[in-house]
Design a protein around this motif. Sequence first.
Motif, PDB file in Angstrom:
ATOM      1  N   GLY A  81       0.842  -1.043  -0.144  1.00 30.29           N
ATOM      2  CA  GLY A  81       0.138  -0.050   0.048  1.00 30.29           C
ATOM      3  C   GLY A  81       0.926   1.207   0.058  1.00 30.29           C
ATOM      4  N   ALA A  82       1.914   1.263   0.758  1.00 26.52           N
ATOM      5  CA  ALA A  82       2.706   2.174   0.810  1.00 26.52           C
ATOM      6  C   ALA A  82       3.469   2.758  -0.608  1.00 26.52           C
ATOM      7  N   ILE A  83       3.821   1.686  -1.497  1.00 32.30           N
ATOM      8  CA  ILE A  83       4.299   1.833  -2.886  1.00 32.30           C
ATOM      9  C   ILE A  83       3.189   2.491  -3.643  1.00 32.30           C
ATOM     10  N   TYR A  84       1.720   2.310  -3.345  1.00 29.35           N
ATOM     11  CA  TYR A  84       0.839   2.781  -4.242  1.00 29.35           C
ATOM     12  C   TYR A  84       0.605   4.209  -3.589  1.00 29.35           C
ATOM     13  N   ARG A  85       0.791   4.583  -2.400  1.00 24.18           N
ATOM     14  CA  ARG A  85       0.653   5.751  -1.914  1.00 24.18           C
ATOM     15  C   ARG A  85       1.755   6.813  -2.381  1.00 24.18           C
ATOM     16  N   THR A  86       3.051   6.198  -2.489  1.00 16.58           N
ATOM     17  CA  THR A  86       4.015   6.705  -3.184  1.00 16.58           C
ATOM     18  C   THR A  86       3.716   7.494  -4.700  1.00 16.58           C
ATOM     19  N   VAL A  87       3.111   6.569  -5.389  1.00 19.13           N
ATOM     20  CA  VAL A  87       3.074   6.792  -6.576  1.00 19.13           C
ATOM     21  C   VAL A  87       1.682   7.832  -6.725  1.00 19.13           C
ATOM     22  N   GLY A  88       0.823   7.765  -5.508  1.00 14.50           N
ATOM     23  CA  GLY A  88      -0.179   8.687  -5.284  1.00 14.50           C
ATOM     24  C   GLY A  88       0.481  10.343  -5.040  1.00 14.50           C
ATOM     25  N   LEU A  89       1.475  10.018  -4.492  1.00 15.99           N
ATOM     26  CA  LEU A  89       2.246  11.436  -4.203  1.00 15.99           C
ATOM     27  C   LEU A  89       3.071  12.182  -5.207  1.00 15.99           C
ATOM     28  N   PHE A  90       3.362  11.125  -6.126  1.00 15.45           N
ATOM     29  CA  PHE A  90       4.096  11.391  -7.046  1.00 15.45           C
ATOM     30  C   PHE A  90       3.104  12.472  -8.100  1.00 15.45           C
ATOM     31  N   VAL A  91       1.997  11.701  -8.318  1.00 13.77           N
ATOM     32  CA  VAL A  91       0.851  12.339  -9.265  1.00 13.77           C
ATOM     33  C   VAL A  91       0.316  13.522  -8.706  1.00 13.77           C
ATOM     34  N   GLN A  92       0.252  13.698  -7.415  1.00 16.46           N
ATOM     35  CA  GLN A  92      -0.239  14.882  -6.776  1.00 16.46           C
ATOM     36  C   GLN A  92       0.928  16.045  -7.069  1.00 16.46           C
ATOM     37  N   GLU A  93       2.179  15.722  -6.676  1.00 15.33           N
ATOM     38  CA  GLU A  93       3.176  16.682  -6.785  1.00 15.33           C
ATOM     39  C   GLU A  93       3.471  17.115  -8.299  1.00 15.33           C
ATOM     40  N   ASN A  94       3.078  16.404  -9.320  1.00 14.22           N
ATOM     41  CA  ASN A  94       3.249  16.734 -10.559  1.00 14.22           C
ATOM     42  C   ASN A  94       2.054  17.355 -11.232  1.00 14.22           C
ATOM     43  N   GLY A  95       1.140  17.426 -10.494  1.00 15.61           N
ATOM     44  CA  GLY A  95      -0.178  18.051 -10.749  1.00 15.61           C
ATOM     45  C   GLY A  95      -1.072  17.676 -11.720  1.00 15.61           C
ATOM     46  N   LEU A  96      -0.786  15.948 -11.760  1.00 12.56           N
ATOM     47  CA  LEU A  96      -1.496  15.316 -12.891  1.00 12.56           C
ATOM     48  C   LEU A  96      -3.013  14.811 -12.224  1.00 12.56           C
ATOM     49  N   ASP A  97      -3.735  14.566 -13.375  1.00 13.74           N
ATOM     50  CA  ASP A  97      -5.201  13.973 -13.074  1.00 13.74           C
ATOM     51  C   ASP A  97      -5.112  12.444 -12.775  1.00 13.74           C
ATOM     52  N   ALA A  98      -5.428  12.247 -11.493  1.00 13.62           N
ATOM     53  CA  ALA A  98      -5.072  10.764 -10.965  1.00 13.62           C
ATOM     54  C   ALA A  98      -6.078   9.910 -11.546  1.00 13.62           C
ATOM     55  N   GLY A  99      -7.144  10.481 -12.397  1.00 15.66           N
ATOM     56  CA  GLY A  99      -8.087   9.428 -13.052  1.00 15.66           C
ATOM     57  C   GLY A  99      -7.716   9.451 -14.613  1.00 15.66           C
ATOM     58  N   ASP A 100      -6.606   9.990 -15.160  1.00  8.97           N
ATOM     59  CA  ASP A 100      -6.086  10.126 -16.473  1.00  8.97           C
ATOM     60  C   ASP A 100      -5.085   9.131 -16.472  1.00  8.97           C
ATOM     61  N   ALA A 101      -5.465   7.988 -16.944  1.00  8.24           N
ATOM     62  CA  ALA A 101      -4.390   6.772 -17.074  1.00  8.24           C
ATOM     63  C   ALA A 101      -3.361   7.169 -18.179  1.00  8.24           C
ATOM     64  N   ALA A 102      -3.709   7.673 -19.126  1.00 10.82           N
ATOM     65  CA  ALA A 102      -2.720   7.986 -20.258  1.00 10.82           C
ATOM     66  C   ALA A 102      -1.743   8.947 -19.793  1.00 10.82           C
ATOM     67  N   ALA A 103      -2.195  10.066 -19.238  1.00 13.45           N
ATOM     68  CA  ALA A 103      -1.196  11.006 -18.700  1.00 13.45           C
ATOM     69  C   ALA A 103      -0.267  10.500 -17.514  1.00 13.45           C
ATOM     70  N   VAL A 104      -0.919   9.922 -16.474  1.00 17.56           N
ATOM     71  CA  VAL A 104      -0.240   9.217 -15.609  1.00 17.56           C
ATOM     72  C   VAL A 104       0.897   8.052 -16.149  1.00 17.56           C
ATOM     73  N   ALA A 105       0.543   7.352 -17.082  1.00 17.67           N
ATOM     74  CA  ALA A 105       1.493   6.317 -17.817  1.00 17.67           C
ATOM     75  C   ALA A 105       2.558   7.027 -18.185  1.00 17.67           C
ATOM     76  N   ALA A 106       2.524   8.105 -18.870  1.00 23.38           N
ATOM     77  CA  ALA A 106       3.218   8.739 -19.463  1.00 23.38           C
ATOM     78  C   ALA A 106       4.337   9.256 -18.679  1.00 23.38           C
ATOM     79  N   ALA A 107       3.890   9.531 -17.572  1.00 23.90           N
ATOM     80  CA  ALA A 107       4.986  10.259 -16.163  1.00 23.90           C
ATOM     81  C   ALA A 107       5.699   9.114 -15.566  1.00 23.90           C
TER      82      ALA A 107
END
Length: 225
Positions: free
Chosen positions: A35-61
Amino acid sequence: MQTIRVAIDGPSGAGKSTLARAAAADLGFLYVDTGAIYRTVGLFVQENGLDAGDAAAVAAALPGLRPELCYDGEGRQRMLLNGRDVSEEIRLPEISRYASAVSALPPVRAYLLDTQRELARKHSVIMDGRDIGTVVLPDAEVKIFLTASAQVRAERRCRELEERGTPQPFPEVLRDIESRDYRDTHRAAAPLRQAEDAVLLDTSALSFQESRETLLRIIRERTGL
Ligand code: DC
């Protein structure tokens, strides 16, 4: 060396991490909190201002994301995000929501699969999460589905919040647990479910000590340790 893999899955608030950490200490295994690994991805997405529901944008990052696990002097897992220790930040409620959203994205799950499997190749592990027995380690020597009723999990969570000085009303906590359960069990990618060969451990009527002893007994019976 033959490593032993113990997979523990179950809903949030069932006490998985506390029990898994205790059992790992008893057996001298590495404890891996996925769970901590998924949380780290969550933090990365938040810090990079990405939309956590946008699979393509998250995948690209994702190529810019390097999550690492390390252990402190007391054997506690710490999480590094591109070399920075983020173990405390990933526990914030906002990051829980990001983690929940990114964990539903297939590219994120695929990206983290090897990291998780690699850990279990090198060490005997107790790994906890939602899909460890079903997807990450389908050949694990021991699989446990650890759960408790939503009512009991909400009561435990309320006590924990009170001890931390951040109490919340019981109905709110219960509603939150029920909606997380729904999301975790109904998502298309690796939903939470009990593996067919998993032992069910329901801790609703057990104390922490009784749960710890039962968990150890199941692991010992299955591995001959
Ligand atoms: O167990 P936790 O609350 O720290 O997990 C954070 C989020 O990650 C939660 O929404 C469930 C998700 N998760 C997952 O989808 N698969 C895992 N193996 C572990 C956690």
